[in-house]
Enzyme design. Sequence first.
Site, mmCIF file in Angstrom:
data_model
loop_
_atom_site.group_PDB
_atom_site.id
_atom_site.type_symbol
_atom_site.label_atom_id
_atom_site.label_comp_id
_atom_site.label_asym_id
_atom_site.label_seq_id
_atom_site.Cartn_x
_atom_site.Cartn_y
_atom_site.Cartn_z
ATOM 1 N N ASP A 111 6.548 19.398 -35.128
ATOM 2 C CA ASP A 111 6.782 19.157 -36.551
ATOM 3 C C ASP A 111 6.658 17.657 -36.810
ATOM 4 O O ASP A 111 7.612 16.900 -36.620
ATOM 5 C CB ASP A 111 8.155 19.668 -36.970
ATOM 6 C CG ASP A 111 8.381 19.554 -38.481
ATOM 7 O OD1 ASP A 111 7.624 18.820 -39.145
ATOM 8 O OD2 ASP A 111 9.320 20.195 -38.987
ATOM 9 N N GLY A 140 15.712 20.392 -39.606
ATOM 10 C CA GLY A 140 16.653 21.501 -39.725
ATOM 11 C C GLY A 140 16.611 22.419 -38.523
ATOM 12 O O GLY A 140 17.644 22.900 -38.051
ATOM 13 N N HIS A 181 10.817 12.682 -40.943
ATOM 14 C CA HIS A 181 11.680 12.591 -39.771
ATOM 15 C C HIS A 181 11.377 11.360 -38.905
ATOM 16 O O HIS A 181 11.983 11.192 -37.852
ATOM 17 C CB HIS A 181 11.530 13.854 -38.928
ATOM 18 C CG HIS A 181 11.758 15.106 -39.711
ATOM 19 N ND1 HIS A 181 12.981 15.450 -40.228
ATOM 20 C CD2 HIS A 181 10.902 16.106 -40.082
ATOM 21 C CE1 HIS A 181 12.879 16.595 -40.879
ATOM 22 N NE2 HIS A 181 11.631 17.017 -40.805
ATOM 23 N N ILE A 195 15.654 11.847 -41.414
ATOM 24 C CA ILE A 195 16.652 12.882 -41.138
ATOM 25 C C ILE A 195 16.221 13.738 -39.951
ATOM 26 O O ILE A 195 15.052 13.760 -39.561
ATOM 27 C CB ILE A 195 16.892 13.779 -42.374
ATOM 28 C CG1 ILE A 195 15.593 14.510 -42.770
ATOM 29 C CG2 ILE A 195 17.427 12.949 -43.533
ATOM 30 C CD1 ILE A 195 15.786 15.515 -43.900
#
Length: 286
Positions: A187, A210, A192, A207
């Site tokens: 990903d 998830g 990120h 961040i």
Amino acid sequence: MPFDAVAALRIGASDVRSHYSSRDTILYALGLGMGSDPLDPDQIAFVYEGQRGPRVMPTLPVVLVPSNTHSLGLDMTRVLHGEQRLTLHAPLAPEGEVISDTRTHSIIDKGEGRGAIVNVETIGRRATDGAPLFTMIKSLFARGDGGCGAPPAEPLPVHRPPDRPADLDHAIATRPDQALLYRLSGDYNPLHADPAMARRAGFERPILHGLCTYGVAARAIMERLCDHDPTRIYALEARFTAPVLPGETIVTEMWRDADTVSFRCRVAGRDVIAIDNGRCVIGPAR
């Protein structure tokens, strides 16, 4: 161009082959924080190809299969990963090849200005003999695509934890660079990794993914209730409710009722629930 729900329901991909190596298996485990204690034999078993390993994290399927999200025609600037469901029909080998079939399972049109829920199902099987390995449903909240006119469909059920204090919890600290490591499993969203991109999106810094938090929750349940045995996790579902910043500590709160573990993930030091409505099915070792 408006989102075409009828066309999206016809989109799928069959017999997609995905090869993965023990290096991929180890890299994914490192991305979930395994190996943070290099003297812990239970952690090292997931990140070292020695006599016991590498063992396979039960949530590995979430990074094995290519995503078809961009082919659906959604306004991707307004899409959030809302929920993830995973059923494990058999443990995965440390390396091998998976054949998968992906389809748009259902679309819940919440109405103009209210968005739509797009559920994408992937079924994976072992390439050598066709044996079922896993079934996944990824739920996307498409905030900009409400009023798309999708055929009526029932929402997927949402698990509710028991109305009592949690029976136990397990805290796992993340590393400040954990998102940079986890992204190497596939990903590469700059949210990120790129501080400028994160600030434009309203975050103080990049961040955590998830699905990384999702994997950390599985790890917490595995460590506290399954004696570190990944084959004892049979299913895991959860709803993403808030982001985690790399370096924060994730506290997974658990309620045990026979073979069902309800859970949620709280960010230590902040009054934030990052994952809610979690449900894990555990069983005997396989």
